[in-house]
Design a protein around this motif. Structure first.
Motif, PDB file in Angstrom:
ATOM      1  N   ILE A  98      15.368  12.524  -6.104  1.00 45.02           N
ATOM      2  CA  ILE A  98      14.177  12.901  -5.329  1.00 45.02           C
ATOM      3  C   ILE A  98      13.599  11.667  -4.639  1.00 45.02           C
ATOM      4  O   ILE A  98      13.244  11.713  -3.454  1.00 45.02           O
ATOM      5  CB  ILE A  98      13.137  13.579  -6.250  1.00 45.02           C
ATOM      6  CG1 ILE A  98      13.696  14.913  -6.752  1.00 45.02           C
ATOM      7  CG2 ILE A  98      11.804  13.773  -5.530  1.00 45.02           C
ATOM      8  CD1 ILE A  98      12.915  15.533  -7.893  1.00 45.02           C
ATOM      9  N   MET A 118       5.091   7.297 -14.198  1.00 42.67           N
ATOM     10  CA  MET A 118       4.259   8.500 -14.310  1.00 42.67           C
ATOM     11  C   MET A 118       2.908   8.342 -13.617  1.00 42.67           C
ATOM     12  O   MET A 118       2.304   9.322 -13.202  1.00 42.67           O
ATOM     13  CB  MET A 118       4.045   8.866 -15.784  1.00 42.67           C
ATOM     14  CG  MET A 118       5.312   9.085 -16.570  1.00 42.67           C
ATOM     15  SD  MET A 118       6.387  10.375 -15.853  1.00 42.67           S
ATOM     16  CE  MET A 118       5.415  11.846 -16.230  1.00 42.67           C
ATOM     17  N   SER A 122       7.876  15.307 -18.040  1.00 41.52           N
ATOM     18  CA  SER A 122       8.631  14.442 -17.126  1.00 41.52           C
ATOM     19  C   SER A 122       9.854  15.162 -16.586  1.00 41.52           C
ATOM     20  O   SER A 122      10.257  16.207 -17.086  1.00 41.52           O
ATOM     21  CB  SER A 122       9.086  13.187 -17.875  1.00 41.52           C
ATOM     22  OG  SER A 122       9.994  13.551 -18.900  1.00 41.52           O
ATOM     23  N   LEU A 123      10.427  14.562 -15.556  1.00 42.32           N
ATOM     24  CA  LEU A 123      11.715  15.002 -15.024  1.00 42.32           C
ATOM     25  C   LEU A 123      12.829  14.196 -15.680  1.00 42.32           C
ATOM     26  O   LEU A 123      12.601  13.070 -16.138  1.00 42.32           O
ATOM     27  CB  LEU A 123      11.756  14.735 -13.521  1.00 42.32           C
ATOM     28  CG  LEU A 123      10.975  15.682 -12.622  1.00 42.32           C
ATOM     29  CD1 LEU A 123      10.862  15.090 -11.219  1.00 42.32           C
ATOM     30  CD2 LEU A 123      11.655  17.051 -12.553  1.00 42.32           C
ATOM     31  N   ILE A 169       6.417  11.170  -8.563  1.00 44.89           N
ATOM     32  CA  ILE A 169       6.803  12.449  -7.951  1.00 44.89           C
ATOM     33  C   ILE A 169       5.737  13.485  -8.308  1.00 44.89           C
ATOM     34  O   ILE A 169       5.373  13.630  -9.479  1.00 44.89           O
ATOM     35  CB  ILE A 169       8.187  12.889  -8.490  1.00 44.89           C
ATOM     36  CG1 ILE A 169       9.255  11.864  -8.083  1.00 44.89           C
ATOM     37  CG2 ILE A 169       8.543  14.285  -8.009  1.00 44.89           C
ATOM     38  CD1 ILE A 169      10.575  12.019  -8.824  1.00 44.89           C
ATOM     39  N   LYS A 170       5.237  14.187  -7.317  1.00 44.60           N
ATOM     40  CA  LYS A 170       4.164  15.160  -7.540  1.00 44.60           C
ATOM     41  C   LYS A 170       4.657  16.321  -8.400  1.00 44.60           C
ATOM     42  O   LYS A 170       5.687  16.916  -8.121  1.00 44.60           O
ATOM     43  CB  LYS A 170       3.658  15.678  -6.186  1.00 44.60           C
ATOM     44  CG  LYS A 170       2.436  16.552  -6.310  1.00 44.60           C
ATOM     45  CD  LYS A 170       1.919  16.997  -4.960  1.00 44.60           C
ATOM     46  CE  LYS A 170       0.834  18.048  -5.156  1.00 44.60           C
ATOM     47  NZ  LYS A 170       0.495  18.724  -3.907  1.00 44.60           N
ATOM     48  N   LYS A 171       3.875  16.633  -9.431  1.00 46.53           N
ATOM     49  CA  LYS A 171       4.221  17.736 -10.335  1.00 46.53           C
ATOM     50  C   LYS A 171       3.481  19.005  -9.917  1.00 46.53           C
ATOM     51  O   LYS A 171       2.315  18.958  -9.558  1.00 46.53           O
ATOM     52  CB  LYS A 171       3.836  17.331 -11.752  1.00 46.53           C
ATOM     53  CG  LYS A 171       3.949  18.399 -12.812  1.00 46.53           C
ATOM     54  CD  LYS A 171       4.095  17.788 -14.199  1.00 46.53           C
ATOM     55  CE  LYS A 171       2.840  17.931 -15.015  1.00 46.53           C
ATOM     56  NZ  LYS A 171       3.053  17.516 -16.422  1.00 46.53           N
ATOM     57  N   LEU A 230       4.635   9.834  -4.197  1.00 48.14           N
ATOM     58  CA  LEU A 230       5.840   9.507  -3.431  1.00 48.14           C
ATOM     59  C   LEU A 230       5.733   9.981  -1.979  1.00 48.14           C
ATOM     60  O   LEU A 230       6.203   9.296  -1.059  1.00 48.14           O
ATOM     61  CB  LEU A 230       7.053  10.161  -4.108  1.00 48.14           C
ATOM     62  CG  LEU A 230       8.391  10.094  -3.375  1.00 48.14           C
ATOM     63  CD1 LEU A 230       8.897   8.651  -3.300  1.00 48.14           C
ATOM     64  CD2 LEU A 230       9.436  10.979  -4.061  1.00 48.14           C
ATOM     65  N   ASN A 231       5.108  11.122  -1.769  1.00 45.73           N
ATOM     66  CA  ASN A 231       5.022  11.690  -0.414  1.00 45.73           C
ATOM     67  C   ASN A 231       4.296  10.767   0.560  1.00 45.73           C
ATOM     68  O   ASN A 231       4.460  10.890   1.769  1.00 45.73           O
ATOM     69  CB  ASN A 231       4.300  13.044  -0.445  1.00 45.73           C
ATOM     70  CG  ASN A 231       5.098  14.083  -1.220  1.00 45.73           C
ATOM     71  OD1 ASN A 231       6.321  13.993  -1.278  1.00 45.73           O
ATOM     72  ND2 ASN A 231       4.410  15.045  -1.821  1.00 45.73           N
TER      73      ASN A 231
END
Lengths: 251, 251
Positions: free
Chosen positions: B242, B188, B233-234, B225-227, B193-194
């Motif tokens: 992803i 978290m 959470s995912l 991972i950008k929210k 990630l990008n």
């Protein structure tokens, strides 16, 4: 302690027709109930098993909630899971009844066509909310989003959504044509997702793994996730996450 | 028609210890069995319910397979699903017994720590194979990958994997340190990630949704991972897709 009428009522909510009639839904599990309260849903009451760990109920989410206790024996009658945590809530879903497509107001939209697995549907709803989608439209052959298993896997996502709409697929197609410029269909033979750049809001259509997408939806831009290895397809909820992650980071 | 000993044997394979002992696994469902045969696994025999649609068995995957019939009554005893399609296979998993980390040979690798939901584990295996990963390492507190539910959601992915390894997490950490330059932990609080660009092969560690990742794994690069919306959470299998999609498209 809860009585026989409450037990009967909760058991009746396992059926879609009763959930629709009473506009109530069952939430089972501690984390789901916490997330749902965080999302601002109205809880009618929470039922806990007689030996439930009382420390957990001291969390801020449970202040001002109506808590009822239940014998072990009766709890088994209302629980839908094998290894229940001993906590169930009844929540109000009046907000989602009789919603129409016109209420969506051209925000990012996810359309699901014929998804039958409630776990997948719930996971897609959870993923949609993570990516800031606030409306979902389901064709009539999609599983009921208020199904208990769908509620569990959505982890409270329902209550962050402004609109959960079920409609005929032809109405959905008309609505899309009149309101969206960027309409994407996740499919096996489409343009490489990596090349897609969406200007402004988008609508994303996902179909069932077993039966694919209805051919009427294929008039919209088909996009495909690049494969590097083997197997025929990705799980539909995994695919939904990969596509939404791309669309949100490239629009 | 199959006899009582076959029924007893198949039922025994519901337990992990018997699967390990006999090095056999149950595959239930038409699509799973087809995909598994496509992947090249050795099927001992296939059992179909007496009224099974014989057209389906004309597919090329079923040539040269040993097909046994079973009464409806007996089929219910061996089936693990509510709405069974009436087809079960027994497959050989000798290939995966006693595998060690050294066999991985520095290819892209997915490590799963403490994932308890067999549906999630299977979906991550399926996603890994799609992204060309051919080895999976599981810590000992992860659910058995040959569990029936995991087999179903993996859709044959097991048999495209060269290595399915279960080991102590400290051994896995040592192996990673000695063999990988790019080691990522999905968490978290990590780098977006990008921004990640991996040169060469990578190892990706994913933890359980309920308990997170073991702190010993946090020595490696944490990525997030950008929210764009809400929820905490995912789902872990969605997150795995992803991240793998990004790593394969950016390395």
């Amino acid at each position: 302690m809860i009585g026989i009428n409450t037990i009967k009522f909760i058991r009746s909510l396992r059926l879609k027709k009763n959930r629709r009639l009473d506009k109530k839904v069952i939430l089972e599990g501690f984390r789901l109930i916490c997330e749902s309260i965080n999302a601002g849903i109205k809880i009618d009451y929470i039922i806990v098993i007689e030996n439930f760990e009382s420390d957990l109920l001291n969390q801020k989410q449970f202040r001002n909630q109506s808590i009822k206790y239940c014998s072990k024996n009766n709890f088994h009658k209302i629980s839908d899971t094998k290894n229940s945590q001993g906590i169930i809530a009844v929540a109000d879903i009046k907000k989602y009844s009789n919603q129409s497509l016109d209420e969506i107001k051209n925000n990012n939209l996810v359309i699901l066509d014929g998804i039958q697995d409630p776990g997948n549907l719930g996971t897609i709803m959870r993923t949609s909310v993570w990516y800031g989608v606030n409306s979902i439209a389901l064709t009539h052959n999609t599983v009921d989003p208020f199904n208990l298993k769908c509620m569990r896997s959505a982890m409270g996502a329902h209550f962050y959504l402004n609109n959960i709409i079920q409609d005929d697929y032809l109405n959905i197609i008309n609505y899309l044509k009149n309101n969206y410029k960027n309409i994407y269909v996740a499919d096996m033979q489409g343009e490489n997702l990596n090349k897609i750049k969406s200007n402004g809001n988008w609508a994303l259509i996902l179909g069932s793994e077993a039966h694919g997408i209805k051919s009427d939806f294929k008039q919209f831009k088909q996009i495909t996730i690049k494969k590097f290895g083997q197997l025929e397809s990705l799980n539909v909820s995994v695919a939904s996450g990969i596509v939404m992650n791309h669309l949100r980071n490239n629009s």
